[in-house]
Scaffold this active site. Structure first.
Site, PDB file in Angstrom:
ATOM      1  CD  GLU B  52      34.736  51.341  -1.759  1.00  0.00           C
ATOM      2  OE1 GLU B  52      34.487  50.299  -0.643  1.00  0.00           O
ATOM      3  OE2 GLU B  52      34.877  51.009  -2.842  1.00  0.00           O
ATOM      4  CB  SER B  53      37.051  57.071  -1.340  1.00  0.00           C
ATOM      5  OG  SER B  53      36.528  58.545  -0.867  1.00  0.00           O
TER       6      SER B  53
END
Lengths: 271, 258
Positions: B52-53
């Site tokens: 998700e980064s």
């Protein structure tokens, strides 16, 4: 045009007690040096916003800077709890901390809406979750075209946005590389912005599609080498995972935390 | 000849096998990350891993401590901003599998990572939802992997952070444009899948040497078993070697010995 200031001046001039402040950086480029300066200057009653309040917010909350936290994941990544955050939520130490809790997708959309100057963000979110029951800033609206039920959250428009980046040039244009997170959005959403950088250079060396924030969109630039440590700055230094693990022990106990804060934030000061 | 392995290794290997080469997987930290990378290093070299980064198609040599370690970015095809990650790639429908862990799970596969106790006066305040609430609805399907115990497998979660099928099993009914939800839950004891009608989790496979009683004793509701309960295949020597090497490399790296 962005003004070049010392860290002490930038924080003193642009962050006031009671402000809504976002220190962002999605696991990378977290503005620790700026957070420590906020602690040293004894700022109070801040509403702190951050998707992933990690160690820097644990430190600021433990130091008594915050009255409210708006967030979407409050842990020590890969390690466990943020003990200062928990102590504030569970036992009101050093003061009561109000929380407003979102999901990552909602906060990302809310920052984007803030950057876009819109009052709200719309997303397909929060379906079946209990979060809307505990956060009155989550509403549902009907799409006027399809009738689909969608989640809506208010835009984030902070008083001050603070980020760390690799480089600025002498005009104050800033280059962000690697995991760029939500950094550009927070600068554009905020009324005032402080960008700390590893170094100031003659030429940014930015490729044509690089993430560059122009000088005229930034309030203050601060040269703060190592300013993201113990998180990391891609191309400059690695994440200090050992410290993230060690923090679990330091933060677990109020006295150990207070001693750490005195030794590493108050006494060290800035150069 | 039977190999020696731990129940944690059994869980990781079984979870890895749930992935295949054609999947685009949104990976949570912890066991999901371990299993996803094990799949990539064994039978599914081209599985697309996304954290998700913002790292797309990442191939880390060691497991990241957090979802934003430099290793993920440096080994990725490209890295996008967090809003782009959630809006275009996840909400836009490009993720086939969301791979999640949890602190509590109930019989309808609802996940709680928010707190134990009451929201305003929690007994234990946990980190919160992060990306999971929308990963669980916007990915085409969800895999969950979690250690099996009565503390974790509860009849009703204290808080629905991330929906499985809702408290009545019907939360996804007639909701347009979302994924099918959890299709498998993999623990250190067994594999559970939702009943096609009621959506209640049912044990479909027991890991080697695990008994029905072991599972019943570790589950906080009156857990049901499928008519045809299978035995999960043991890890192979290669799977165990790759997993152990990966963990050793990771340990050395995070201890700063590399």
């Amino acid at each position: 045009m962005a003004e070049f200031l010392s860290l002490q001046e930038a924080v003193s001039r642009h962050i006031s007690n009671g402000d809504t402040v976002c220190l962002e950086g999605f696991t990378h480029l977290i503005p620790f040096a700026a957070g420590h300066e906020v602690i040293r200057q004894g700022k109070r009653d801040l509403t702190l916003i951050r998707m992933t309040p990690d160690l820097v917010y644990d430190q600021m909350i433990g130091a008594g800077c915050a009255k409210k936290l708006i967030f979407s994941w409050g842990g020590n990544p890969g390690v466990g709890s943020l003990h200062r955050l928990r102590d504030a939520v569970e036992k009101s130490w050093p003061n009561k901390l109000e929380i407003l809790e979102h999901s990552h997708a909602a906060m990302a959309c809310a920052y984007e809406a803030g950057a876009a100057g819109l009052p709200l963000a719309v997303m397909r979110g929060y379906i079946g979750s209990d979060l809307p029951k505990v956060n009155d800033q989550i509403k549902f609206i009907e799409c006027p075209f399809t009738g689909e039920r969608l989640a809506a959250v208010p835009a984030i428009r902070p008083d001050v946005g603070v980020i760390h980046a690799q480089r600025a040039d002498h005009k104050g244009n800033v280059l962000v590389e690697g995991i760029i997170g939500i950094q550009k959005e927070v600068v554009l959403a905020a009324k005032r912005s402080i960008v700390t950088v590893e170094e100031i250079v003659d030429d940014l060396g930015a490729g044509v599609n690089a993430c560059v924030i122009p000088s005229w969109a930034i309030t203050a630039i601060v040269e703060a080498p190592g300013g993201a440590s113990p998180s990391y700055a891609l191309g400059y230094y690695d994440r200090d995972n050992a410290f993230y693990k060690e923090w679990d022990t330091i933060a677990r106990d109020r006295d150990t935390f207070t001693a750490w804060l005195n030794d590493n934030v108050f006494e060290k000061g800035v150069a | 000849m039977s190999l020696e392995f731990t129940s944690s290794e059994m869980m990781s290997v079984t979870a890895a096998r749930a992935l295949n080469n054609s999947m685009t997987c949104f990976v949570g930290i912890g066991v999901p990350s371990e299993a996803s990378n094990l799949a990539r290093l064994t039978h599914a070299p081209d599985v697309t891993l996304i954290y998700e980064s913002g790292t797309l198609q990442t191939k880390p040599d060691v497991l990241p401590l957090s979802i934003g370690d430099g290793e993920l970015c440096e080994s990725a095809l490209t890295t996008v901003s967090v809003p782009e990650m959630f809006r275009y790639w996840l909400q836009g429908g490009h993720i086939s599998v969301g791979f999640l862990g949890t602190a509590q799970i109930d019989r309808y596969a609802n996940l709680n990572t928010t707190l134990i106790g009451d929201y305003r006066e929690p007994k234990v305040r946990l980190p919160g939802g992060g990306g999971a609430p929308e990963i669980a609805t916007n990915a085409q399907e969800v895999f969950v992997t979690v250690k099996h115990s009565k503390r974790t497998f509860v009849k009703d979660v204290d808080f629905v952070t991330t929906v499985g099928f809702g408290r009545d099993g019907k939360a996804r009914d007639n909701v347009p444009n979302i994924g099918q939800g959890p299709t498998v839950v993999i623990t250190d004891l067994c594999i559970l899948k939702p009943d096609p009608e009621t959506k209640e989790l049912v044990v479909t496979s027991l890991h080697p040497s695990v008994t029905r009683k072991d599972v019943i004793d570790a589950t906080g509701w009156n857990v049901r078993f499928a008519d045809d309960v299978k035995t999960t295949p043991e890890p192979t020597a290669r799977e165990l070697k790759v997993l152990r090497d990966l963990k050793a490399r990771t340990h050395a790296h995070h201890a700063g010995q590399q």
